[in-house]
Scaffold this motif. Structure first.
Motif, PDB file in Angstrom:
ATOM      1  N   LEU A  78       0.592   7.241  -6.284  1.00  0.00           N
ATOM      2  CA  LEU A  78      -0.434   8.099  -6.225  1.00  0.00           C
ATOM      3  C   LEU A  78      -0.132   9.492  -5.822  1.00  0.00           C
ATOM      4  O   LEU A  78      -0.658  10.511  -6.585  1.00  0.00           O
ATOM      5  CB  LEU A  78      -1.427   7.549  -5.002  1.00  0.00           C
ATOM      6  CG  LEU A  78      -2.789   8.371  -5.005  1.00  0.00           C
ATOM      7  CD1 LEU A  78      -3.591   7.329  -4.318  1.00  0.00           C
ATOM      8  CD2 LEU A  78      -2.613   9.581  -4.022  1.00  0.00           C
ATOM      9  N   GLU A 109       0.721  -0.990   0.118  1.00  0.00           N
ATOM     10  CA  GLU A 109      -0.129  -0.018   0.028  1.00  0.00           C
ATOM     11  C   GLU A 109       0.956   1.207  -0.143  1.00  0.00           C
ATOM     12  O   GLU A 109       0.514   2.025  -0.515  1.00  0.00           O
ATOM     13  CB  GLU A 109      -0.912  -0.045   1.288  1.00  0.00           C
ATOM     14  CG  GLU A 109      -2.115  -0.995   1.196  1.00  0.00           C
ATOM     15  CD  GLU A 109      -2.657  -1.167   2.417  1.00  0.00           C
ATOM     16  OE1 GLU A 109      -3.942  -2.053   2.344  1.00  0.00           O
ATOM     17  OE2 GLU A 109      -2.425  -0.832   3.744  1.00  0.00           O
ATOM     18  N   ARG A 163      -7.765  11.445  -2.922  1.00  0.00           N
ATOM     19  CA  ARG A 163      -6.450  11.168  -3.405  1.00  0.00           C
ATOM     20  C   ARG A 163      -5.356  12.480  -3.044  1.00  0.00           C
ATOM     21  O   ARG A 163      -4.229  12.371  -2.720  1.00  0.00           O
ATOM     22  CB  ARG A 163      -6.199  10.693  -4.863  1.00  0.00           C
ATOM     23  CG  ARG A 163      -7.048   9.676  -5.111  1.00  0.00           C
ATOM     24  CD  ARG A 163      -7.213   9.596  -6.662  1.00  0.00           C
ATOM     25  NE  ARG A 163      -5.798   9.033  -7.364  1.00  0.00           N
ATOM     26  CZ  ARG A 163      -5.584   7.548  -7.828  1.00  0.00           C
ATOM     27  NH1 ARG A 163      -6.480   6.930  -7.549  1.00  0.00           N
ATOM     28  NH2 ARG A 163      -4.310   7.846  -8.484  1.00  0.00           N
ATOM     29  N   ASN A 188      -4.575   5.281 -11.838  1.00  0.00           N
ATOM     30  CA  ASN A 188      -4.725   3.973 -11.408  1.00  0.00           C
ATOM     31  C   ASN A 188      -3.861   3.034 -12.526  1.00  0.00           C
ATOM     32  O   ASN A 188      -3.403   2.252 -12.131  1.00  0.00           O
ATOM     33  CB  ASN A 188      -5.974   3.612 -11.128  1.00  0.00           C
ATOM     34  CG  ASN A 188      -6.352   4.089  -9.861  1.00  0.00           C
ATOM     35  OD1 ASN A 188      -5.723   4.416  -9.204  1.00  0.00           O
ATOM     36  ND2 ASN A 188      -8.074   4.061  -9.768  1.00  0.00           N
ATOM     37  N   LYS A 206      -7.278   0.046  -7.502  1.00  0.00           N
ATOM     38  CA  LYS A 206      -8.651   0.606  -7.015  1.00  0.00           C
ATOM     39  C   LYS A 206      -8.670   0.142  -5.609  1.00  0.00           C
ATOM     40  O   LYS A 206      -9.192   1.004  -4.815  1.00  0.00           O
ATOM     41  CB  LYS A 206      -9.623   0.431  -7.970  1.00  0.00           C
ATOM     42  CG  LYS A 206      -9.577   1.203  -9.412  1.00  0.00           C
ATOM     43  CD  LYS A 206     -10.991   1.418 -10.029  1.00  0.00           C
ATOM     44  CE  LYS A 206     -10.870   1.775 -11.190  1.00  0.00           C
ATOM     45  NZ  LYS A 206     -12.066   1.639 -12.272  1.00  0.00           N
ATOM     46  N   HIS A 240      -6.580  -1.372  -3.705  1.00  0.00           N
ATOM     47  CA  HIS A 240      -5.516  -0.674  -2.982  1.00  0.00           C
ATOM     48  C   HIS A 240      -5.857   0.784  -2.232  1.00  0.00           C
ATOM     49  O   HIS A 240      -5.739   1.004  -1.152  1.00  0.00           O
ATOM     50  CB  HIS A 240      -4.091  -0.721  -3.426  1.00  0.00           C
ATOM     51  CG  HIS A 240      -3.568  -2.209  -3.159  1.00  0.00           C
ATOM     52  ND1 HIS A 240      -3.232  -2.767  -1.933  1.00  0.00           N
ATOM     53  CD2 HIS A 240      -3.148  -3.076  -4.257  1.00  0.00           C
ATOM     54  CE1 HIS A 240      -2.772  -3.955  -2.220  1.00  0.00           C
ATOM     55  NE2 HIS A 240      -2.700  -4.233  -3.537  1.00  0.00           N
ATOM     56  N   VAL A 241      -6.287   1.624  -3.278  1.00  0.00           N
ATOM     57  CA  VAL A 241      -6.623   3.055  -3.098  1.00  0.00           C
ATOM     58  C   VAL A 241      -7.612   3.262  -2.270  1.00  0.00           C
ATOM     59  O   VAL A 241      -7.498   4.034  -1.014  1.00  0.00           O
ATOM     60  CB  VAL A 241      -6.834   3.937  -4.531  1.00  0.00           C
ATOM     61  CG1 VAL A 241      -7.088   5.329  -4.029  1.00  0.00           C
ATOM     62  CG2 VAL A 241      -5.588   3.859  -5.236  1.00  0.00           C
ATOM     63  N   SER A 242      -8.597   2.504  -2.039  1.00  0.00           N
ATOM     64  CA  SER A 242      -9.743   2.459  -1.346  1.00  0.00           C
ATOM     65  C   SER A 242      -9.385   1.975   0.112  1.00  0.00           C
ATOM     66  O   SER A 242      -9.810   2.871   1.180  1.00  0.00           O
ATOM     67  CB  SER A 242     -10.780   1.555  -1.712  1.00  0.00           C
ATOM     68  OG  SER A 242     -11.990   1.642  -0.889  1.00  0.00           O
ATOM     69  N   VAL A 265       2.062   1.918  -3.542  1.00  0.00           N
ATOM     70  CA  VAL A 265       0.738   2.582  -4.487  1.00  0.00           C
ATOM     71  C   VAL A 265       0.754   3.956  -3.900  1.00  0.00           C
ATOM     72  O   VAL A 265       0.658   4.699  -4.756  1.00  0.00           O
ATOM     73  CB  VAL A 265      -0.520   1.764  -4.192  1.00  0.00           C
ATOM     74  CG1 VAL A 265      -1.415   2.463  -4.767  1.00  0.00           C
ATOM     75  CG2 VAL A 265      -0.380   0.282  -4.667  1.00  0.00           C
ATOM     76  N   LEU A 266       0.783   4.219  -2.683  1.00  0.00           N
ATOM     77  CA  LEU A 266       0.659   5.487  -2.189  1.00  0.00           C
ATOM     78  C   LEU A 266       1.893   6.551  -2.563  1.00  0.00           C
ATOM     79  O   LEU A 266       1.480   7.581  -3.155  1.00  0.00           O
ATOM     80  CB  LEU A 266       0.783   5.495  -0.730  1.00  0.00           C
ATOM     81  CG  LEU A 266       0.494   7.106   0.284  1.00  0.00           C
ATOM     82  CD1 LEU A 266      -0.842   7.819  -0.538  1.00  0.00           C
ATOM     83  CD2 LEU A 266       0.586   6.928   1.614  1.00  0.00           C
TER      84      LEU A 266
END
Length: 216
Positions: A166, A159, A202, A172, A187, A189-191, A162-163
């Motif tokens: 982001l 995560e 975001r 994505n 998606k 992971h972002v959630s 991903v962050l």
């Protein structure tokens, strides 16, 4: 096709924005609203991907409307579009869940680019707004950094990867390509990241990542 909602109490501004947006083959204006209450009604009646929302309006202001829009079952992404770049408008709009903050004198091409970026899951801030965010970061200094790092400790290593992407403003699909995962997985992971960090979008997650030193 990106379905948009134009929200402004000035009929001429609504007309100008509608003409601009409808001139882009990838964007369609599906509704207009003259105040925040109408914006909630129109967004509930039409499927809206991106709402462009003024700040100063009668009955319900744009900041309150943004929070209400983001709380809908199928929330549109929101770009705050205003004449005023006051500090409190920038911070309040982002806190309410806006993914973009632009001034009305922004170049038309940049407004169109912002709609495409926000619809794709990225964010966009007017340079003046970005300057205020940076100044606030410098003012808060170590306290904010320490608090941000503590919140990032809630994330798994994946995560955090991903962050980091982001926070660089990547969509994505781009994140998925770089990390060799499906866009649907990104998606998810972002959630999970937004929930774990206690933020609503975001932009807020990216600011937190920068506060924590995860990205430069």
């Amino acid at each position: 096709m990106i379905r948009t909602l134009v929200v402004d109490d000035d009929a001429l501004v609504r007309l100008g924005l509608t003409d601009l947006l409808d001139g882009d083959p990838g964007i369609e204006v599906v509704a207009q609203a003259a105040d925040g209450l109408q914006a909630i009604e129109r967004a509930s009646a039409f499927r809206v991907d991106v709402a462009l929302v003024d700040v100063r309006m009668p009955r319900m202001d744009g900041i309150t409307a943004t929070a209400r829009l983001r709380a809908l079952p199928q929330p549109p992404r929101v770009i705050t579009l205003t004449t005023f770049d006051l500090d409190r408008y920038v911070y309040d709009a982002l806190a309410a869940g806006a993914d973009g903050f632009l001034l009305k004198d922004t170049d038309p091409a940049e407004i169109l680019r912002a709609v495409h970026l926000v619809a794709a899951g990225s964010a966009m801030l007017h340079p003046a707004a970005a300057r205020r965010v940076i100044d606030r970061y410098h003012a808060t200094g170590r306290t904010a950094a320490s608090a941000a790092r503590a919140r990032l400790d809630r994330l798994t290593p994946r995560e955090r990867e991903v962050l980091a992407l982001l926070a660089e403003g990547r969509a994505n699909a781009d994140i998925g390509e770089r990390l060799a995962m499906r866009e649907s997985t990104v998606k998810a992971h972002v959630s999970r990241i937004l929930t774990a960090l206690g933020v609503s979008n975001r932009v807020q997650a990216a600011l937190l990542a920068r506060d924590a030193g995860l990205v430069g």
